[in-house]
Every structure is written in C-alpha cells, then in structure tokens.
Design a protein around this motif. Structure first.
Motif, short mmCIF file in Angstrom:
data_model
loop_
_atom_site.label_atom_id
_atom_site.label_comp_id
_atom_site.label_asym_id
_atom_site.label_seq_id
_atom_site.Cartn_x
_atom_site.Cartn_y
_atom_site.Cartn_z
N ALA A 34 0.85 -1.19 0.00
CA ALA A 34 0.00 0.00 0.00
C ALA A 34 0.88 1.24 0.00
CB ALA A 34 -0.90 -0.01 1.24
N SER A 35 0.27 2.36 -0.30
CA SER A 35 1.05 3.60 -0.33
C SER A 35 1.42 4.06 1.07
CB SER A 35 0.28 4.69 -1.06
OG SER A 35 -0.93 4.96 -0.39
N ARG A 36 0.63 3.68 2.07
CA ARG A 36 0.92 4.12 3.44
C ARG A 36 1.26 2.90 4.29
NH1 ARG A 36 -2.11 8.01 7.67
NH2 ARG A 36 -1.38 6.92 9.50
N VAL A 37 2.39 2.99 4.98
CA VAL A 37 2.83 1.96 5.92
C VAL A 37 3.22 2.68 7.20
CG1 VAL A 37 4.54 0.17 6.38
CG2 VAL A 37 3.70 0.51 4.05
N ASP A 38 2.58 2.34 8.31
CA ASP A 38 2.92 2.96 9.58
C ASP A 38 4.07 2.21 10.22
OD1 ASP A 38 0.85 4.74 9.24
OD2 ASP A 38 -0.56 3.60 10.45
N VAL A 39 5.18 2.91 10.46
CA VAL A 39 6.35 2.31 11.11
C VAL A 39 6.51 2.98 12.46
CG1 VAL A 39 8.83 1.91 10.96
CG2 VAL A 39 7.42 1.75 8.90
N TYR A 40 6.64 2.17 13.52
CA TYR A 40 6.68 2.68 14.88
C TYR A 40 8.07 2.74 15.48
CZ TYR A 40 1.85 1.40 14.13
OH TYR A 40 0.60 1.27 13.59
N ALA A 41 9.01 1.96 14.93
CA ALA A 41 10.36 1.96 15.50
C ALA A 41 11.36 1.59 14.44
CB ALA A 41 10.44 0.97 16.66
N VAL A 42 12.55 2.19 14.56
CA VAL A 42 13.66 1.88 13.66
C VAL A 42 14.94 1.88 14.47
CG1 VAL A 42 13.99 4.28 12.95
CG2 VAL A 42 14.77 2.46 11.45
N THR A 43 15.82 0.92 14.21
CA THR A 43 17.13 0.88 14.85
C THR A 43 18.13 0.32 13.85
OG1 THR A 43 18.32 0.28 16.86
CG2 THR A 43 16.89 -1.41 15.91
N VAL A 44 19.39 0.58 14.09
CA VAL A 44 20.44 0.18 13.15
C VAL A 44 21.50 -0.63 13.91
CG1 VAL A 44 22.16 1.00 11.50
CG2 VAL A 44 20.05 2.30 11.85
N ALA A 45 21.92 -1.74 13.32
CA ALA A 45 22.99 -2.55 13.92
C ALA A 45 23.62 -3.42 12.84
CB ALA A 45 22.44 -3.43 15.04
N ALA A 46 24.93 -3.46 12.83
CA ALA A 46 25.70 -4.38 11.98
C ALA A 46 25.27 -4.35 10.52
CB ALA A 46 25.62 -5.79 12.54
N GLY A 47 25.10 -3.15 9.97
CA GLY A 47 24.77 -3.02 8.56
C GLY A 47 23.32 -3.30 8.20
N ALA A 48 22.47 -3.45 9.22
CA ALA A 48 21.05 -3.70 8.97
C ALA A 48 20.20 -2.64 9.66
CB ALA A 48 20.65 -5.09 9.46
N VAL A 49 19.06 -2.35 9.06
CA VAL A 49 18.07 -1.46 9.65
C VAL A 49 16.89 -2.35 10.05
CG1 VAL A 49 16.57 0.53 9.28
CG2 VAL A 49 18.80 0.42 8.16
N TYR A 50 16.53 -2.33 11.32
CA TYR A 50 15.43 -3.13 11.84
C TYR A 50 14.22 -2.21 11.99
CZ TYR A 50 19.05 -6.55 12.59
OH TYR A 50 20.08 -7.42 12.39
N ILE A 51 13.11 -2.63 11.40
CA ILE A 51 11.92 -1.80 11.29
C ILE A 51 10.74 -2.56 11.87
CG2 ILE A 51 10.44 -0.57 9.65
CD1 ILE A 51 12.88 -0.96 7.64
N VAL A 52 9.94 -1.89 12.70
CA VAL A 52 8.76 -2.51 13.30
C VAL A 52 7.55 -1.62 13.02
CG1 VAL A 52 7.69 -3.28 15.46
CG2 VAL A 52 10.15 -3.55 15.12
N GLY A 53 6.45 -2.24 12.58
CA GLY A 53 5.24 -1.48 12.31
C GLY A 53 4.21 -2.34 11.60
N ASN A 54 3.27 -1.70 10.92
CA ASN A 54 2.26 -2.41 10.13
C ASN A 54 2.88 -2.77 8.78
OD1 ASN A 54 0.30 -2.28 12.08
ND2 ASN A 54 -0.54 -0.37 11.33
N ILE A 55 3.77 -3.73 8.82
CA ILE A 55 4.54 -4.11 7.64
C ILE A 55 4.04 -5.46 7.13
CG2 ILE A 55 6.85 -4.71 6.82
CD1 ILE A 55 7.90 -2.91 9.12
N THR A 56 3.77 -5.54 5.84
CA THR A 56 3.37 -6.82 5.24
C THR A 56 4.44 -7.36 4.30
OG1 THR A 56 2.22 -5.65 3.47
CG2 THR A 56 0.91 -6.28 5.39
N SER A 57 5.33 -6.48 3.84
CA SER A 57 6.42 -6.93 2.98
C SER A 57 7.53 -5.89 2.98
CB SER A 57 5.92 -7.16 1.54
OG SER A 57 5.53 -5.95 0.95
N ALA A 58 8.71 -6.35 2.58
CA ALA A 58 9.86 -5.46 2.40
C ALA A 58 10.54 -5.92 1.12
CB ALA A 58 10.82 -5.55 3.58
N GLY A 59 10.69 -5.00 0.18
CA GLY A 59 11.31 -5.35 -1.09
C GLY A 59 10.59 -6.46 -1.83
#
Length: 168
Positions: free
Chosen positions: A72-97
């Motif tokens: 969808a055009s809108r995805v609500d993301v509630y938290a983001v953090t970065v570690a070891a070359g990765a970005v960790y994302i938490v929210g109403n996510i159904t897919s990434a890439g």
C-alpha cells in the motif's frame, strides 16, 4: 504534523529540510552523520518512501536507500534501529522489497534490500529451576536453553516452561 530539523549547535531551523508528508515517530543515527527516520509518511523530500527513509549527513534523502515496505502507499512504522549493517523496522509491515514480512523487517542499511532475519532467543531459568520444555509454534523442541528462528517471514511463537530443581 511533520517535524522541523534544527542545527544541533545553534538551534536555528535548517532552511533545506527533507519535509516528510506525515509524522516522524522514530529516529536512529546511521553512524555516519545521517539518520534513519520512520513514521506514517509516504514521501520525504519529494521521493516515495513509505514508512522509512535514510537522510544523509546534509539532510538530503538518500536516493539509493528504499526498503519498499508493504504493497500500500501508506505503511505505519513505529520503531527503527540500526545494527551491523542492517536497519530493523517494526510497524504495520506486510512486505519489504516484495518479500513477505509480518510486522517487522530487517533491510540492508545501504540499499534497503530485505535481509534474512534470524532472531535468537536465550532461555535462562532462575537459579533454582531448569528448563522443562520449549515450544516453538506450539511444537516441542525439547529442554533447550537457546533457539534461533531462521529467515523469519511470518509470525512465530516461543514459550518456555520450567521445573524446580530438587536437591537431595
């Protein structure tokens, strides 16, 4: 509404800002002077970036980073953090890439491409107890003290039960 960026030294508003079209809910430094921002926006600095974007040290939007979250055009993301070359994302996510994800995703910090995510759990009983059993998705995996999910792309559960040690 959208936030405002200020100079860290003077407190003055920065004239050239990326201007997300929604709220920024979470921010994580990228370790190189830039920021990853997450929230309920769809565009940042004129680029389509649903839910998460990478801002370069000059606060321009990184054109090379696109996590392509959700369908969808809108995805609500509630938290983001970065570690070891990765970005960790938490929210109403159904897919990434284009790969299925359920409420959380790990993406490459440079490109935003989805990464395999293998969260590990350590099960530590109190000193007077031992692990009796561990259930993963309702199925016993035995009295283990650690468990790693591999290639997480769906919801899972983990539960541990304990038994009190007996001394003779």
């Amino acid at each position: 509404g959208a936030g405002q960026m200020v100079d860290g030294t003077t407190g003055a508003l920065l004239a050239d800002q990326p201007r997300p079209d929604g709220r920024v809910i979470s921010v994580a430094p990228d370790g190189n002077g830039g920021l990853f921002i997450a929230g309920d926006f769809t565009r940042v600095g004129g680029l389509f970036r649903a839910g998460v974007a990478h801002l370069l040290p000059d606060m321009g939007v990184d054109p090379g980073f696109d996590a392509k979250l959700g369908s969808a055009s809108r995805v609500d993301v509630y938290a983001v953090t970065v570690a070891a070359g990765a970005v960790y994302i938490v929210g109403n996510i159904t897919s990434a890439g284009g790969q299925p994800r359920s409420y959380a995703a790990a993406v490459d910090a440079v490109t935003g491409a989805p990464k395999a995510w293998s969260p590990a759990f350590t099960i530590t009983p109190e000193s007077c107890s031992d692990v009796a059993d561990v259930l993963v998705d309702g199925v016993s995996v035995g009295a283990v003290t650690s468990y790693t999910f591999t290639g997480v792309a769906a919801d899972h559960t983990i539960a541990a039960s304990f038994v009190q040690k007996t001394y003779t």
